[in-house]
Design an enzyme around this catalytic site. Structure first.
Site, short mmCIF file in Angstrom:
data_model
loop_
_atom_site.label_atom_id
_atom_site.label_comp_id
_atom_site.label_asym_id
_atom_site.label_seq_id
_atom_site.Cartn_x
_atom_site.Cartn_y
_atom_site.Cartn_z
N PHE A 66 30.74 29.62 -20.11
CA PHE A 66 30.63 29.76 -18.65
C PHE A 66 31.19 31.12 -18.27
CE2 PHE A 66 31.84 29.64 -14.25
CZ PHE A 66 30.82 28.92 -13.65
N ASP A 99 36.02 37.12 -22.32
CA ASP A 99 36.15 36.65 -20.95
C ASP A 99 37.42 35.81 -20.87
OD1 ASP A 99 36.11 35.12 -18.62
OD2 ASP A 99 33.94 34.81 -18.66
N LYS A 121 40.82 34.90 -11.70
CA LYS A 121 41.61 33.66 -11.45
C LYS A 121 43.10 33.91 -11.27
CE LYS A 121 38.50 30.10 -13.29
NZ LYS A 121 38.25 29.23 -12.16
N1 PLP Z 1 34.44 33.26 -16.50
C1 PLP Z 1 35.12 32.13 -16.80
C2 PLP Z 1 35.61 31.90 -18.18
C3 PLP Z 1 35.36 31.18 -15.80
O1 PLP Z 1 36.03 30.06 -16.09
C4 PLP Z 1 34.89 31.43 -14.50
C5 PLP Z 1 35.09 30.44 -13.42
O2 PLP Z 1 35.39 29.31 -13.64
C6 PLP Z 1 34.19 32.62 -14.25
C7 PLP Z 1 34.00 33.51 -15.27
C8 PLP Z 1 33.69 32.92 -12.87
O3 PLP Z 1 34.75 33.20 -12.04
P1 PLP Z 1 34.58 33.19 -10.44
O4 PLP Z 1 34.41 31.76 -10.04
O5 PLP Z 1 35.86 33.81 -9.94
O6 PLP Z 1 33.40 34.02 -10.12
#
Ligand code: PLP
Length: 391
Positions: free
Chosen positions: A138, A222, A251
């Site tokens: 994700f 990520d 986050k």
């Molecule tokens: N990358 C990861 C690993 C995530 O868990 C998330 C959101 O849950 C995102 C990217 C996307 O982040 P945002 O919701 O701040 O756009």
């Protein structure tokens, strides 16, 4: 207190239904206050928060150092755009580079934006190159990030997606086999969060590193969810000593405010050229001041050691619970597979036990408590879970 004494005032519920686009299935509670690992709803009920805004409030709700830093900055200067310099932005970039990959930083506002920047950096490094991503990944909801998020139900309504994304099984062999001279980047979460909390093996990370080195591709981690101390190291990659070329974070970075970042290794700090990329709000002084304060808190070795110890306690206690089939995780990023549906339990935990958790998959509970959690709060949450699963 709401007039009807419920944790969700009727005017808020009706207003949300009338005016908010229905992107989220919300639970029936309206929170009005938070402190540390606790939340209070509109009727004054107190909750233990084991979700922390989906891994955002790593320093707990309204951490005094973050609140003080934001108050100070918000009364001095909120925004000027990136056509000018501001000191908090430069200081945050310096701190982020120094505590991770040592190169340069692009500041934005969210995890998805950090993914977008990383995808563009990969294209800059290898024009028209492919990006290899893993099953269960994700990386966000914007179109580029969604294209790198191989979940059919999320992607299908929004096709056509970005071309050039290659999805592979999350194994060392599959990653090694997928990377070649056509690869611009391998993008992965060292601990897959939304997919159900799956820590990737050292073997997989090493294979990805070797394959990227062999073919001149970028390795991108990520750490939007697993970074900022969540796993008991400031960055999850530190557990295995495999360094990426680019690191994304968001986050927990802002201590509760919206901010995201991409950090590069020294070699890739100059990939973007002027006007290649940008963000009006990216690196605004208030968000940067909050992030600097949050970093001060989570980068403390004592706190990180406690996260590791509390995480072990949480995992071993969860494994003893009835209905729990498998427990996974690192530090205070923990998932538990159940022998039953997790959704109804999440609702009952909220309503009957005043415990905030969630379910990233139909039979998986996820626990992402604030990292400043006390031992007593952890035991309290476990007691509530035991009661819930016993009844
Ligand atoms: N990358 C990861 C690993 C995530 O868990 C998330 C959101 O849950 C995102 C990217 C996307 O982040 P945002 O919701 O701040 O756009």
């Amino acid at each position: 207190m709401s007039r009807d004494g419920s944790g969700l005032p009727e005017e808020v519920r009706a207003g949300a239904e009338r005016y908010l686009m229905p992107t989220y299935a919300r639970l029936p509670v309206c929170f009005v206050r938070g402190a540390g690992a606790r939340l209070w709803d509109a009727a004054g009920n107190e909750y233990l928060d084991f979700l922390a805004g989906i891994g955002v409030c790593n320093v707990g709700h309204c951490h005094p150092r973050v609140v003080a830093a934001v108050r100070e900055q918000v009364g001095r200067l909120m925004h000027v755009s990136n056509l000018f310099y501001t000191a908090p932005q430069v200081e945050l970039a310096r701190r982020l580079a120094d505590c991770s990959l040592g190169g340069k930083v692009f500041l934005c506002n969210s995890g998805a934006e950090a993914t977008e920047a990383a995808l563009k950096l990969a294209r800059r490094a290898r024009p028209r190159g492919e990006v290899v991503v893993l099953e269960r990944a994700f990386h966000g909801r914007t179109l580029g990030a969604l294209s790198a998020t191989p979940q059919r139900e999320k992607q299908a309504p929004f096709e056509p997606l970005l071309p050039g994304i290659r999805v592979v099984e999350p194994t060392a062999e599959a990653v090694a086999a997928a990377v070649g001279p056509q690869t611009a980047a391998v993008l992965l979460e060292p601990v897959q969060g939304e997919g159900g909390v799956f820590p990737l093996s050292a073997e997989l990370l090493k294979a990805a590193r070797e394959a990227c080195d062999r073919h001149g591709a970028l390795l991108v981690f990520d750490e939007v969810q697993c970074g900022m101390g969540r796993t008991g190291r400031l960055w999850a990659y530190e557990h295995h000593g495999v360094l990426p070329d680019l690191l994304t974070t968001a986050k927990g970075l802002g201590g509760g405010l919206a901010i995201g970042a991409v950090v590069s290794s020294p070699r890739y700090g100059e990939l973007f050229r002027p006007s290649d990329h940008g963000s009006t709000f990216g690196g605004s002084p208030v968000a940067c001041a909050a992030a600097l304060a949050a970093l001060d808190v989570v980068a403390e070795e004592r706190l990180l050691a406690r996260v590791r110890a509390l995480g072990e306690r949480l995992r071993s206690a969860l494994a003893e619970l009835p209905a729990v089939r498998e427990v996974r995780g690192l530090g205070l990023m923990v998932g538990a597979d159940l022998d039953r549906e997790a959704g109804p339990l999440v609702e009952r935990a909220l309503r009957e036990e005043r415990l905030v958790i969630n379910a990233p998959r139909p039979q998986t509970l996820r626990f992402l408590p604030p990292l400043i959690l006390s031992e007593q709060e952890l035991e309290e949450a476990l007691g509530r879970l035991r009661r819930l699963l016993a009844s």
